[in-house]
Design an enzyme around this catalytic site. Structure first.
Site, PDB file in Angstrom:
ATOM      1  CE1 TYR A 120      26.757  47.547  36.933  1.00 14.77           C
ATOM      2  CE2 TYR A 120      26.515  48.357  34.657  1.00 14.77           C
ATOM      3  CZ  TYR A 120      27.145  48.499  35.774  1.00 14.77           C
ATOM      4  OH  TYR A 120      28.436  48.876  35.793  1.00 14.77           O
TER       5      TYR A 120
ATOM      6  CB  SER B  36      35.585  45.414  36.413  1.00  8.65           C
ATOM      7  OG  SER B  36      33.996  45.101  35.994  1.00  8.65           O
TER       8      SER B  36
ATOM      9  CG  ASP C 249      34.824  47.250  33.773  1.00  6.54           C
ATOM     10  OD1 ASP C 249      34.539  48.144  34.475  1.00  6.54           O
ATOM     11  OD2 ASP C 249      34.136  46.267  33.684  1.00  6.54           O
TER      12      ASP C 249
ATOM     13  NE  ARG D 147      30.308  46.646  34.386  1.00 11.02           N
ATOM     14  CZ  ARG D 147      30.288  46.483  35.545  1.00 11.02           C
ATOM     15  NH1 ARG D 147      29.272  45.677  36.053  1.00 11.02           N
ATOM     16  NH2 ARG D 147      31.222  46.503  36.442  1.00 11.02           N
TER      17      ARG D 147
ATOM     18  CD  GLN E  18      35.655  41.613  28.919  1.00 11.71           C
ATOM     19  OE1 GLN E  18      36.640  41.119  28.208  1.00 11.71           O
ATOM     20  NE2 GLN E  18      34.610  41.152  29.063  1.00 11.71           N
TER      21      GLN E  18
HETATM   22  P1  NAD Z   1      26.891  45.694  41.082  1.00 11.83           P
HETATM   23  O1  NAD Z   1      28.278  46.176  41.521  1.00 11.83           O
HETATM   24  O2  NAD Z   1      26.174  46.730  40.388  1.00 11.83           O
HETATM   25  O3  NAD Z   1      26.340  44.938  41.887  1.00 11.83           O
HETATM   26  C1  NAD Z   1      26.725  43.753  42.746  1.00 11.83           C
HETATM   27  C2  NAD Z   1      25.949  42.386  42.739  1.00 11.83           C
HETATM   28  O4  NAD Z   1      24.908  42.669  43.377  1.00 11.83           O
HETATM   29  C3  NAD Z   1      25.393  42.107  41.412  1.00 11.83           C
HETATM   30  O5  NAD Z   1      25.668  40.675  40.902  1.00 11.83           O
HETATM   31  C4  NAD Z   1      23.810  42.224  41.705  1.00 11.83           C
HETATM   32  O6  NAD Z   1      23.100  41.319  40.794  1.00 11.83           O
HETATM   33  C5  NAD Z   1      23.928  42.124  42.933  1.00 11.83           C
HETATM   34  N1  NAD Z   1      22.284  42.346  43.748  1.00 11.83           N
HETATM   35  C6  NAD Z   1      21.535  43.403  43.455  1.00 11.83           C
HETATM   36  N2  NAD Z   1      20.567  43.433  43.960  1.00 11.83           N
HETATM   37  C7  NAD Z   1      20.698  42.227  44.812  1.00 11.83           C
HETATM   38  C8  NAD Z   1      19.780  41.726  45.892  1.00 11.83           C
HETATM   39  N3  NAD Z   1      18.657  42.198  46.141  1.00 11.83           N
HETATM   40  N4  NAD Z   1      20.181  40.519  46.297  1.00 11.83           N
HETATM   41  C9  NAD Z   1      21.340  39.903  46.045  1.00 11.83           C
HETATM   42  N5  NAD Z   1      22.027  40.377  44.927  1.00 11.83           N
HETATM   43  C10 NAD Z   1      21.938  41.459  44.478  1.00 11.83           C
HETATM   44  O7  NAD Z   1      27.467  44.451  39.707  1.00 11.83           O
HETATM   45  P2  NAD Z   1      28.700  44.413  39.345  1.00 11.83           P
HETATM   46  O8  NAD Z   1      29.854  43.419  40.095  1.00 11.83           O
HETATM   47  O9  NAD Z   1      29.402  45.744  38.684  1.00 11.83           O
HETATM   48  O10 NAD Z   1      28.562  43.602  37.955  1.00 11.83           O
HETATM   49  C11 NAD Z   1      27.230  42.837  37.690  1.00 11.83           C
HETATM   50  C12 NAD Z   1      27.545  42.042  36.381  1.00 11.83           C
HETATM   51  O11 NAD Z   1      27.922  42.876  35.266  1.00 11.83           O
HETATM   52  C13 NAD Z   1      28.688  41.234  36.328  1.00 11.83           C
HETATM   53  O12 NAD Z   1      28.266  39.867  37.322  1.00 11.83           O
HETATM   54  C14 NAD Z   1      28.615  40.693  34.959  1.00 11.83           C
HETATM   55  O13 NAD Z   1      27.819  39.789  34.536  1.00 11.83           O
HETATM   56  C15 NAD Z   1      28.595  42.129  34.315  1.00 11.83           C
HETATM   57  N6  NAD Z   1      29.931  42.736  33.860  1.00 11.83           N
HETATM   58  C16 NAD Z   1      30.036  42.794  32.771  1.00 11.83           C
HETATM   59  C17 NAD Z   1      31.194  43.274  32.241  1.00 11.83           C
HETATM   60  C18 NAD Z   1      31.591  43.265  30.646  1.00 11.83           C
HETATM   61  O14 NAD Z   1      30.918  42.809  30.001  1.00 11.83           O
HETATM   62  N7  NAD Z   1      32.542  44.073  30.333  1.00 11.83           N
HETATM   63  C19 NAD Z   1      31.998  43.847  32.997  1.00 11.83           C
HETATM   64  C20 NAD Z   1      31.909  43.620  34.488  1.00 11.83           C
HETATM   65  C21 NAD Z   1      30.639  43.208  34.868  1.00 11.83           C
END
Ligand code: NAD
Length: 379
Positions: free
Chosen positions: A226, A130, A127, A119, A124
Site C-alpha cells: 500500500y 480488489s 480479496d 494481501r 488472493q
Molecule cells: P489503494 O486503493 O489503497 O490505492 C490506490 C492507488 O493509489 C495505489 O496504487 C497507491 O499507490 C496510489 N496512491 C496513493 N497516494 C498517491 C498519490 N499521492 N499519488 C498517486 N497515487 C497515489 O491501493 P490498491 O489498489 O488496493 O492496491 C495497492 C497495491 O497493493 C497494488 O497495486 C498491488 O501491488 C498490491 N496488491 C496486492 C495484492 C495481493 O498480493 N493479494 C492484492 C491487491 C493489491
C-alpha cells in the site's frame, strides 16, 4: 450449522453476499443455507434460483442461523437480532463503524471484516477489496465516457477525423489499472501516475504512458504494497507537477488512497479551472473524502464547466457481477474457517487472525482498537 443471508438494509445497496451458484458448495461442506426473501432480487438472483440450488427461503433467518454473510455492516437493530456467539462475515468498515463494532463485541459475535484480508498469495481468492476495485475502475471509465461530450476513440469518418479522448488516471492500484485497461479498450490515449514506481511497468504493459514527475520513490510503498502517507509539502509539489497533465485531459480518474487516512487532495480548484470546459472528473477516492478539492462524495456537480462526479458505491451499480465476485471471496474465506461443517478458528493463522475484529466479547484487531481509543479521546 445453519448459514443465513440477510437482505441488505442499506437503501442504495443492491449487492447480495451469496449467489445461487455457490449454495451447493456450502451445503456439501455440511451447512444448511437460509436466504431472506428477496435478498438477491436487486442483483438479478431471484428466490427461486436459490431454492433450485438447495437453499431455503426464510424470513426469520436471525432466529435460526449462526453464520451470517453480509455485504454492508449490520445496522444496530440487526446486531441485536444475531445469536450470541454467531459468526459474521461482511465489509464491516471497522475504522468508521465504531459503535457497531462495540455492539458486535458485546453480543459476543465472531466478526470478520473482508476489507482486512491480508494481501498474501494464499488470500488472493478472498480479496474482496480488489474484486470491488476492479468493478469501480471499469465503471468509472464508462461513466466518464457517458458524460464526455466527445468520442473516446479516434474516428476517421466522411465527416472528418475525430481525435481520441485523453484520459489521465491518478493512482495505478487495482482500480486504476482496471480504469487504464478499460479506457484503452475504448480507444482513449491514456496517461497514468502513481507515487509507487513499481507500477510503471504495469501501466506500460496496458499500453498507457506512465507520467514521471520525479517524485515517485521506493519509499512510497509499505511492506504490504500500500501507499504511505506523504507530507503536505509533497502533495503540493505533486499538484504543481501534475497540473499540466490534468489540464490536458478530457477525463481525469483519480483513485489515490492511503489506508486508514483521508484521501490526499491532488487536484485543486485552480487545476479544475484550467481544464477544458466539458471535461470530466470521476473521483474514485470520493468515499475517503476525494482526490479533488471540489468533489462532493455521493454527488455530481459542475464547477467551472467541469463535471465532477464523486461516486461512493460503484460496485452496487453493477450488482450482478459485483455480487458474484464478492460472494466468491466470502465463500472462499468461509471454507477456510470451516472444519467438518463447523466454524473452527486457528488464531495462529494470519489468514484467520487479520480480518478477525471481534471474538468472544473482545475487540481483537489492533488497528481497530487504536481507532476506538482515538474516538474515545475525542468524545
Ligand atoms: P489503494 O486503493 O489503497 O490505492 C490506490 C492507488 O493509489 C495505489 O496504487 C497507491 O499507490 C496510489 N496512491 C496513493 N497516494 C498517491 C498519490 N499521492 N499519488 C498517486 N497515487 C497515489 O491501493 P490498491 O489498489 O488496493 O492496491 C495497492 C497495491 O497493493 C497494488 O497495486 C498491488 O501491488 C498490491 N496488491 C496486492 C495484492 C495481493 O498480493 N493479494 C492484492 C491487491 C493489491
Amino acid at each position: 450449522m445453519i448459514l443465513g443471508v440477510p437482505k441488505e438494509t442499506v437503501v442504495s445497496e443492491r449487492r447480495v453476499a451469496l449467489v445461487p451458484e455457490l449454495v451447493p458448495r456450502l451445503t456439501k461442506a455440511g451447512l444448511e443455507v437460509l436466504v431472506q426473501p428477496g435478498a438477491g432480487t436487486a442483483a438479478g438472483f431471484l428466490d427461486q434460483a436459490y431454492v433450485e440450488k438447495g437453499a431455503r427461503i426464510e424470513p426469520d433467518i436471525f432466529g435460526e442461523a449462526s453464520i451470517f454473510l453480509k455485504v454492508q455492516p449490520p445496522a444496530g437493530d440487526e446486531i441485536g437480532k444475531l445469536k450470541e456467539g454467531a459468526t459474521l462475515i461482511a465489509f464491516l468498515q471497522p475504522y468508521s463503524s465504531i459503535r457497531e463494532i462495540q455492539a458486535l463485541a458485546a453480543r459476543k459475535v465472531t466478526a470478520f471484516a473482508m476489507e482486512l484480508m491480508p494481501r498474501i498469495t494464499r488470500a488472493q481468492a478472498m480479496d474482496a477489496l480488489s474484486a470491488m476495485s476492479t468493478i469501480a475502475g471499469y465503471k468509472a471509465v464508462v461513466i466518464a465516457a457517458n458524460h464526455l461530450p466527445k468520442f473516446f476513440p479516434l474516428l476517421m469518418t466522411a465527416a472528418g477525423t475525430m481525435t481520441p479522448a485523453r484520459v489521465f488516471v491518478i493512482g495505478a492500484g487495482v482500480a486504476g489499472l482496471q480504469a487504464i485497461g478499460t479506457a484503452k479498450r475504448l480507444g482513449a490515449v491514456v496517461e497514468a501516475y502513481d507515487t509507487r514506481p513499481a507500477v510503471k511497468e504495469q501501466v506500460e504493459s496496458l499500453g498507457a504512458k506512465f507520467v514521471e514527475l520525479g517524485l515517485e520513490t521506493k519509499d512510497a510503498e509499505d511492506k504490504t504494497g500500500y501507499a504511505k502517507a506523504q507530507s503536505e509539502d509533497f502533495y503540493q509539489k505533486q499538484q504543481q507537477m501534475m497540473s499540466q497533465y490534468v489540464g490536458a485531459a478530457d477525463a481525469v480518474i483519480p483513485t489515490a488512497l492511503v489506508p486508514g487516512k483521508r484521501a490526499p487532495v491532488l487536484i485543486t480548484e485552480e487545476m479544475v479551472r484550467r481544464m477544458r470546459p466539458g471535461s470530466v472528473i470521476v473521483d474514485l477516492a470520493a468515499e475517503q473524502g476525494g482526490n479533488c478539492a471540489l468533489t462532493e462524495p455521493g454527488a455530481q456537480v459542475v464547477k467551472h464547466g467541469i463535471v465532477i462526479i464523486g461516486p461512493t458505491n460503484l460496485p452496487s451499480t453493477m450488482p450482478f457481477h459485483a455480487s458474484q465476485m464478492y460472494a466468491r471471496t466470502v465463500a472462499n474465506f468461509l471454507m477456510h474457517i470451516l472444519k467438518d461443517g463447523r466454524v473452527h478458528l486457528d488464531l495462529n493463522d494470519q489468514l484467520t487472525r487479520d480480518p478477525l475484529v471481534t471474538h468472544e466479547g473482545e475487540i481483537l484487531h489492533e488497528a481497530v482498537k487504536a481507532a476506538l481509543a482515538a474516538d474515545a479521546k475525542v468524545h
